[in-house]
Scaffold this motif. Structure first.
Motif, PDB file in Angstrom:
ATOM      1  N   LEU A  19      79.895 -16.383  60.154  1.00  0.00           N
ATOM      2  CA  LEU A  19      80.539 -17.646  59.769  1.00  0.00           C
ATOM      3  C   LEU A  19      82.048 -17.482  59.644  1.00  0.00           C
ATOM      4  O   LEU A  19      82.809 -18.363  60.049  1.00  0.00           O
ATOM      5  CB  LEU A  19      79.951 -18.162  58.452  1.00  0.00           C
ATOM      6  N   ALA A  20      82.491 -16.354  59.107  1.00  0.00           N
ATOM      7  CA  ALA A  20      83.929 -16.112  58.985  1.00  0.00           C
ATOM      8  C   ALA A  20      84.569 -16.005  60.368  1.00  0.00           C
ATOM      9  O   ALA A  20      85.661 -16.539  60.600  1.00  0.00           O
ATOM     10  CB  ALA A  20      84.180 -14.838  58.180  1.00  0.00           C
ATOM     11  N   GLU A  21      83.896 -15.321  61.297  1.00  0.00           N
ATOM     12  CA  GLU A  21      84.407 -15.218  62.660  1.00  0.00           C
ATOM     13  C   GLU A  21      84.460 -16.585  63.329  1.00  0.00           C
ATOM     14  O   GLU A  21      85.441 -16.920  63.996  1.00  0.00           O
ATOM     15  CB  GLU A  21      83.531 -14.273  63.490  1.00  0.00           C
TER      16      GLU A  21
ATOM     17  N   ASP B 257      84.755 -19.443  61.842  1.00  0.00           N
ATOM     18  CA  ASP B 257      85.810 -20.217  61.186  1.00  0.00           C
ATOM     19  C   ASP B 257      87.171 -19.885  61.785  1.00  0.00           C
ATOM     20  O   ASP B 257      87.964 -20.785  62.089  1.00  0.00           O
ATOM     21  CB  ASP B 257      85.805 -19.938  59.683  1.00  0.00           C
TER      22      ASP B 257
ATOM     23  N   GLU C 275      70.883  -9.702  55.641  1.00  0.00           N
ATOM     24  CA  GLU C 275      70.974 -10.817  56.591  1.00  0.00           C
ATOM     25  C   GLU C 275      72.030 -11.827  56.135  1.00  0.00           C
ATOM     26  O   GLU C 275      72.795 -12.347  56.956  1.00  0.00           O
ATOM     27  CB  GLU C 275      69.614 -11.507  56.731  1.00  0.00           C
ATOM     28  N   ALA C 276      72.095 -12.082  54.832  1.00  0.00           N
ATOM     29  CA  ALA C 276      73.108 -13.009  54.310  1.00  0.00           C
ATOM     30  C   ALA C 276      74.518 -12.462  54.549  1.00  0.00           C
ATOM     31  O   ALA C 276      75.425 -13.217  54.926  1.00  0.00           O
ATOM     32  CB  ALA C 276      72.875 -13.247  52.818  1.00  0.00           C
ATOM     33  N   LYS C 277      74.720 -11.151  54.358  1.00  0.00           N
ATOM     34  CA  LYS C 277      76.033 -10.551  54.636  1.00  0.00           C
ATOM     35  C   LYS C 277      76.384 -10.689  56.111  1.00  0.00           C
ATOM     36  O   LYS C 277      77.519 -11.008  56.459  1.00  0.00           O
ATOM     37  CB  LYS C 277      76.039  -9.071  54.228  1.00  0.00           C
ATOM     38  N   HIS C 278      75.413 -10.431  56.975  1.00  0.00           N
ATOM     39  CA  HIS C 278      75.650 -10.545  58.419  1.00  0.00           C
ATOM     40  C   HIS C 278      76.004 -11.989  58.802  1.00  0.00           C
ATOM     41  O   HIS C 278      76.939 -12.224  59.570  1.00  0.00           O
ATOM     42  CB  HIS C 278      74.409 -10.076  59.180  1.00  0.00           C
ATOM     43  N   LEU C 279      75.272 -12.951  58.252  1.00  0.00           N
ATOM     44  CA  LEU C 279      75.544 -14.354  58.557  1.00  0.00           C
ATOM     45  C   LEU C 279      76.894 -14.795  58.003  1.00  0.00           C
ATOM     46  O   LEU C 279      77.598 -15.586  58.638  1.00  0.00           O
ATOM     47  CB  LEU C 279      74.418 -15.241  58.031  1.00  0.00           C
ATOM     48  N   ASN C 280      77.274 -14.299  56.832  1.00  0.00           N
ATOM     49  CA  ASN C 280      78.592 -14.623  56.286  1.00  0.00           C
ATOM     50  C   ASN C 280      79.702 -14.090  57.185  1.00  0.00           C
ATOM     51  O   ASN C 280      80.727 -14.744  57.380  1.00  0.00           O
ATOM     52  CB  ASN C 280      78.747 -14.072  54.865  1.00  0.00           C
ATOM     53  N   LYS C 281      79.489 -12.898  57.743  1.00  0.00           N
ATOM     54  CA  LYS C 281      80.472 -12.327  58.670  1.00  0.00           C
ATOM     55  C   LYS C 281      80.583 -13.197  59.919  1.00  0.00           C
ATOM     56  O   LYS C 281      81.690 -13.490  60.391  1.00  0.00           O
ATOM     57  CB  LYS C 281      80.057 -10.903  59.044  1.00  0.00           C
TER      58      LYS C 281
END
Length: 114
Positions: free
Chosen positions: A60-62, A64, A52-58
């Motif tokens: 957030l990058a999008e 940004d 879930e953290a990896k998915h949320l980081n992705k």
């Protein structure tokens, strides 16, 4: 030899009597199985949290990158609005002057005809 904290007949069995050794062993097996189940549940939960953290980081990058592009687009639009506002104020001032001159000449002409 007696150990401190151990009663009579408890020679190293940590509170289990000699005749209850098998019941203590069964209890230890139950605790071990319960602990194993809890560790397995915590492991699967931590793996899910990591995914879930990896998915949320992705995401957030999008977001940004989208905010960066929006900021650039908004900056360009504001620049164009500044140019437009400067030009339109000048045009508006010219129109007002022309209208004032027209009204002045019409008024002068009406007064002169009387």
């Amino acid at each position: 030899m007696r150990h401190a904290g151990l009663g009579e007949g408890n020679s190293g069995n940590y509170g289990c009597a000699n005749n209850g050794y098998s019941s203590c062993e069964e209890e230890n097996e139950r605790f071990t199985a319960s602990l194993r189940n809890k560790v397995t549940a915590i492991k699967s939960l931590s793996i899910e949290i990591g995914q879930e953290a990896k998915h949320l980081n992705k995401l957030l990058a999008e977001m940004d990158s989208k905010f960066d592009s929006t900021t650039g687009f908004l900056g360009e639009t504001m620049g164009k609005l500044k140019i437009l506002s400067r030009g339109s104020q000048t045009k508006l001032l010219c129109y007002m002057m022309l209208f004032s001159l027209f009204v002045f000449f019409v008024t002068y002409w009406i007064i002169k005809l009387k």
